[in-house]
Design a protein around this motif. Structure first.
Motif, PDB file in Angstrom:
ATOM      1  N   ASN A  12       0.810  -1.215   0.000  1.00 18.66           N
ATOM      2  CA  ASN A  12       0.000   0.000   0.000  1.00 18.66           C
ATOM      3  C   ASN A  12       0.846   1.268   0.000  1.00 18.66           C
ATOM      4  N   ASN A  13       1.985   1.210  -0.725  1.00 20.89           N
ATOM      5  CA  ASN A  13       2.882   2.356  -0.866  1.00 20.89           C
ATOM      6  C   ASN A  13       3.540   2.777   0.442  1.00 20.89           C
ATOM      7  N   ALA A  14       3.700   1.825   1.365  1.00 20.49           N
ATOM      8  CA  ALA A  14       4.436   2.135   2.597  1.00 20.49           C
ATOM      9  C   ALA A  14       5.827   2.637   2.239  1.00 20.49           C
ATOM     10  N   PRO A  15       6.338   3.634   2.957  1.00 21.51           N
ATOM     11  CA  PRO A  15       7.651   4.193   2.618  1.00 21.51           C
ATOM     12  C   PRO A  15       8.788   3.311   3.125  1.00 21.51           C
ATOM     13  N   ARG A  16       9.848   3.263   2.338  1.00 19.94           N
ATOM     14  CA  ARG A  16      11.066   2.551   2.728  1.00 19.94           C
ATOM     15  C   ARG A  16      12.240   3.236   2.027  1.00 19.94           C
ATOM     16  N   ILE A  17      13.435   3.062   2.538  1.00 17.15           N
ATOM     17  CA  ILE A  17      14.605   3.670   1.918  1.00 17.15           C
ATOM     18  C   ILE A  17      14.936   2.906   0.631  1.00 17.15           C
ATOM     19  N   GLY A  18      14.980   3.647  -0.500  1.00 16.72           N
ATOM     20  CA  GLY A  18      15.225   3.037  -1.792  1.00 16.72           C
ATOM     21  C   GLY A  18      16.635   2.501  -1.915  1.00 16.72           C
ATOM     22  N   ARG A  19      16.797   1.493  -2.806  1.00 20.25           N
ATOM     23  CA  ARG A  19      18.110   0.864  -2.978  1.00 20.25           C
ATOM     24  C   ARG A  19      18.285   0.192  -4.338  1.00 20.25           C
ATOM     25  N   PHE A  20      17.209   0.012  -5.097  1.00 17.80           N
ATOM     26  CA  PHE A  20      17.279  -0.649  -6.403  1.00 17.80           C
ATOM     27  C   PHE A  20      17.050   0.351  -7.530  1.00 17.80           C
ATOM     28  N   GLY A  21      17.769   0.155  -8.634  1.00 16.50           N
ATOM     29  CA  GLY A  21      17.669   1.062  -9.770  1.00 16.50           C
ATOM     30  C   GLY A  21      18.698   2.167  -9.664  1.00 16.50           C
ATOM     31  N   TRP A  22      19.004   2.796 -10.802  1.00 16.03           N
ATOM     32  CA  TRP A  22      20.055   3.811 -10.833  1.00 16.03           C
ATOM     33  C   TRP A  22      19.695   5.059 -10.029  1.00 16.03           C
ATOM     34  N   LYS A  23      18.428   5.231  -9.712  1.00 16.34           N
ATOM     35  CA  LYS A  23      18.013   6.355  -8.867  1.00 16.34           C
ATOM     36  C   LYS A  23      17.530   5.881  -7.496  1.00 16.34           C
ATOM     37  N   SER A  24      17.851   4.628  -7.135  1.00 13.28           N
ATOM     38  CA  SER A  24      17.346   4.055  -5.874  1.00 13.28           C
ATOM     39  C   SER A  24      15.841   4.249  -5.767  1.00 13.28           C
ATOM     40  N   ALA A  30      13.481  17.746  -7.681  1.00 16.57           N
ATOM     41  CA  ALA A  30      14.433  18.367  -8.597  1.00 16.57           C
ATOM     42  C   ALA A  30      15.880  18.123  -8.174  1.00 16.57           C
ATOM     43  N   SER A  31      16.114  18.024  -6.878  1.00 16.48           N
ATOM     44  CA  SER A  31      17.489  17.844  -6.389  1.00 16.48           C
ATOM     45  C   SER A  31      18.070  16.497  -6.780  1.00 16.48           C
ATOM     46  N   THR A  32      17.234  15.541  -7.162  1.00 15.75           N
ATOM     47  CA  THR A  32      17.742  14.219  -7.534  1.00 15.75           C
ATOM     48  C   THR A  32      18.159  14.142  -8.999  1.00 15.75           C
ATOM     49  N   ALA A  33      17.905  15.188  -9.787  1.00 16.86           N
ATOM     50  CA  ALA A  33      18.238  15.154 -11.213  1.00 16.86           C
ATOM     51  C   ALA A  33      19.719  14.900 -11.466  1.00 16.86           C
ATOM     52  N   PRO A  34      20.637  15.559 -10.740  1.00 15.59           N
ATOM     53  CA  PRO A  34      22.060  15.316 -10.995  1.00 15.59           C
ATOM     54  C   PRO A  34      22.632  14.141 -10.204  1.00 15.59           C
ATOM     55  N   GLN A  35      21.798  13.448  -9.438  1.00 17.83           N
ATOM     56  CA  GLN A  35      22.294  12.399  -8.563  1.00 17.83           C
ATOM     57  C   GLN A  35      22.132  11.003  -9.188  1.00 17.83           C
ATOM     58  N   ILE A  36      23.006  10.102  -8.797  1.00 18.95           N
ATOM     59  CA  ILE A  36      22.981   8.713  -9.244  1.00 18.95           C
ATOM     60  C   ILE A  36      23.313   7.833  -8.047  1.00 18.95           C
ATOM     61  N   ARG A  37      22.684   6.670  -7.977  1.00 23.05           N
ATOM     62  CA  ARG A  37      23.016   5.711  -6.920  1.00 23.05           C
ATOM     63  C   ARG A  37      24.474   5.268  -7.054  1.00 23.05           C
ATOM     64  N   THR A  38      25.150   5.133  -5.931  1.00 24.60           N
ATOM     65  CA  THR A  38      26.505   4.601  -5.954  1.00 24.60           C
ATOM     66  C   THR A  38      26.501   3.224  -6.594  1.00 24.60           C
ATOM     67  N   ALA A  39      27.227   3.069  -7.667  1.00 21.64           N
ATOM     68  CA  ALA A  39      27.237   1.793  -8.392  1.00 21.64           C
ATOM     69  C   ALA A  39      27.879   0.708  -7.537  1.00 21.64           C
ATOM     70  N   PRO A  40      27.177  -0.390  -7.247  1.00 21.73           N
ATOM     71  CA  PRO A  40      27.827  -1.510  -6.561  1.00 21.73           C
ATOM     72  C   PRO A  40      28.949  -2.062  -7.441  1.00 21.73           C
ATOM     73  N   LEU A  41      30.109  -2.289  -6.855  1.00 23.28           N
ATOM     74  CA  LEU A  41      31.264  -2.715  -7.636  1.00 23.28           C
ATOM     75  C   LEU A  41      31.450  -4.228  -7.670  1.00 23.28           C
ATOM     76  N   TRP A  42      30.629  -4.965  -6.897  1.00 28.57           N
ATOM     77  CA  TRP A  42      30.792  -6.417  -6.994  1.00 28.57           C
ATOM     78  C   TRP A  42      30.464  -6.877  -8.422  1.00 28.57           C
ATOM     79  N   ALA A  43      31.183  -7.868  -8.889  1.00 33.02           N
ATOM     80  CA  ALA A  43      31.087  -8.375 -10.267  1.00 33.02           C
ATOM     81  C   ALA A  43      31.603  -7.375 -11.300  1.00 33.02           C
TER      82      ALA A  43
END
Length: 465
Positions: free
Chosen positions: A241-253, A400-413
């Protein structure tokens, strides 16, 4: 694929689709998160507080474990299994031999191999494919070494700037690169001056990422120096039901759960609607869904079982393994840490304890996933390192503040990839390092100051990941 095309199954899924529990007593999040947009859409989190998902007094320090006095007694954590072998991590049983499973014998949610079969199968128009889409199956984008790995396949997003604010392309920023009919193929509008590619991400070991408690990610964020501090996004868990959680998947989390991530991909990459995302995409704003000549299947085109199968397959995959480690690699890792890369590329994380409710209460952490140590080399937060694509998580001033931001790329693999950064347009590790600016400037400058021998040690370390 539509469930009616498979034989019936009696496998119970109640444990996977547990109802959302009350968040009334949850602690208030201390993250300086991006606020939800005033204009509600299907990806807007509810106004519930973010559940810390942890009963510990505090999360471990960045990159450390079993910190005295912090509620993580030594001996309670185990290394997550890591291998490229198409073998379950224990989340689900392995199941019947993979080469014995076919369309008539597959049983969704029964086993790792059953769910892998569903993850790999191709969708057709009769299943709801399209009318606009990017791929016919999860495996098209997520297969490298084994099923679930990252690939060279990239999606295309565009939009434009109006009065200093990003506006999505007609019908949304995602431009699908394939269609079921030539009359509805999506071409980029001439007015779209902002555009980017985003390469497919690795999904191996994703179950461990999902099981990291919100409190752990927030503690990492809070302990980062102000100059490199990341943004923790509160995003919607669609199945709760759209409960909030800290994002972690996808290039924008942009997603916090694997079911949300899978449902989004099923709709936006394959064009298949589900109960949590029941509305068909348009073709540049034009209705091409059921009732038009282009879509013969009523919505939702899948009852949601495939989404759970996709998610459970990812949850059951092992983490990507390390390559050979020798003295040069160890020296390179020490330099990687000392120049500051580890500030965002956090080497070690831990998962929540078995039984912990996560994803807005939708599921509990299973024993195979809980209390595990794993090494993704990412904080899963958003940062501005000068390579952002200019497209925010959602349109509107609030994001708008997320436009220049990117999730830290996981380096495993990392050693299995030759198209680097979010857009896949850096082809060597040296090129990727050179692109780091903004919040990564100090680390890149420190790397640039290393001797040639030291730089080669860092590169050897990266080749071991």
């Amino acid at each position: 694929m539509k469930p009616f095309s498979r034989r019936l199954t009696t496998v119970a899924v109640a444990g996977v689709l547990a109802v959302l529990t009350s968040a009334g007593t949850a602690e208030i999040s201390q993250a300086q998160t991006v606020a939800p947009s005033g204009e509600f859409n299907r990806f807007t989190p509810s106004t519930l507080r973010v559940d810390p998902e942890s009963t510990a007094a505090a999360a471990p320090s960045v990159g450390t474990l079993s910190v005295p006095g912090e509620g993580f007694p030594s001996g309670t954590f185990r290394e997550a299994p890591a291998a490229f072998d198409n073998v379950t991590n224990g989340f689900d049983p392995q199941g019947p031999a993979f080469d014995t499973i076919d369309e008539d014998t597959v049983v969704p949610l029964r086993s790792f191999n059953d769910n892998r079969f569903i993850f790999e199968e191709f969708e057709t128009v009769g299943d709801g494919l399209g009318p606009t889409f990017n791929a016919q199956g999860c495996r098209e984008c997520h297969q490298n070494i084994v099923t679930g790995g990252a690939s060279q396949v990239a999606e295309h997003r565009t939009g434009r700037i109006e009065l200093t604010q990003f506006v999505e392309s007609v019908g949304g920023s995602l431009i699908q690169s394939r269609s079921t009919h030539p009359d509805i193929f999506e071409n980029v509008p001439f007015e779209d001056s902002v555009g980017t590619l985003r390469v497919s991400t690795n999904t191996l070991g994703a179950g461990f990422i999902e099981a990291v408690a919100n409190s752990t990610l927030l503690a990492i964020r809070d302990r980062q120096p102000a100059s490199i501090r990341g943004t923790a996004l509160e995003v919607a868990v669609l199945e709760a039901n759209n409960a909030p959680r800290i994002g972690r998947f996808g290039w924008k989390s942009q997603h916090a759960s694997l079911e949300s991530f899978a449902a989004d991909a099923y709709l936006n990459e394959m064009g298949i609607t589900t109960p949590v995302l029941p509305n068909e995409n348009t073709s540049l704003g034009r209705n091409v869904g059921f009732g038009t000549p282009y879509d013969p299947v009523p919505d939702p085109e899948d009852d949601g079982e495939d989404v759970v199968a996709f998610a459970n397959f990812m949850r059951a995959t092992k983490a990507p393994p390390r390559g050979a480690i020798n003295s040069t690699v160890r020296a390179g890792e020490s330099l990687f840490n000392s120049v500051g890369c580890v500030g965002c590329h956090v080497s070690t994380l831990i998962t929540a304890a078995p039984g912990t409710r996560i994803n807005g209460g939708a599921i509990r952490v299973r024993n195979a996933i809980g209390n595990k140590i794993f090494h993704p080399y990412s904080d899963f937060l958003l940062h501005d390192i000068g390579t952002g694509d200019g497209i925010p998580v959602q349109p509107g001033a609030a994001f708008a503040s997320t436009a220049p931001q990117i999730r830290t790329a996981p380096l495993w693999a990392l050693r299995t990839r030759n198209r680097l950064m979010h857009d896949g347009l850096s082809f060597t590790k040296q090129e990727a390092i050179a692109r780091h600016a903004g919040q990564a400037t100090a680390a890149r400058t420190a790397y640039d100051a290393l001797s040639t021998t030291q730089k080669n040690q860092v590169l050897m370390f990266l080749d071991s990941l």
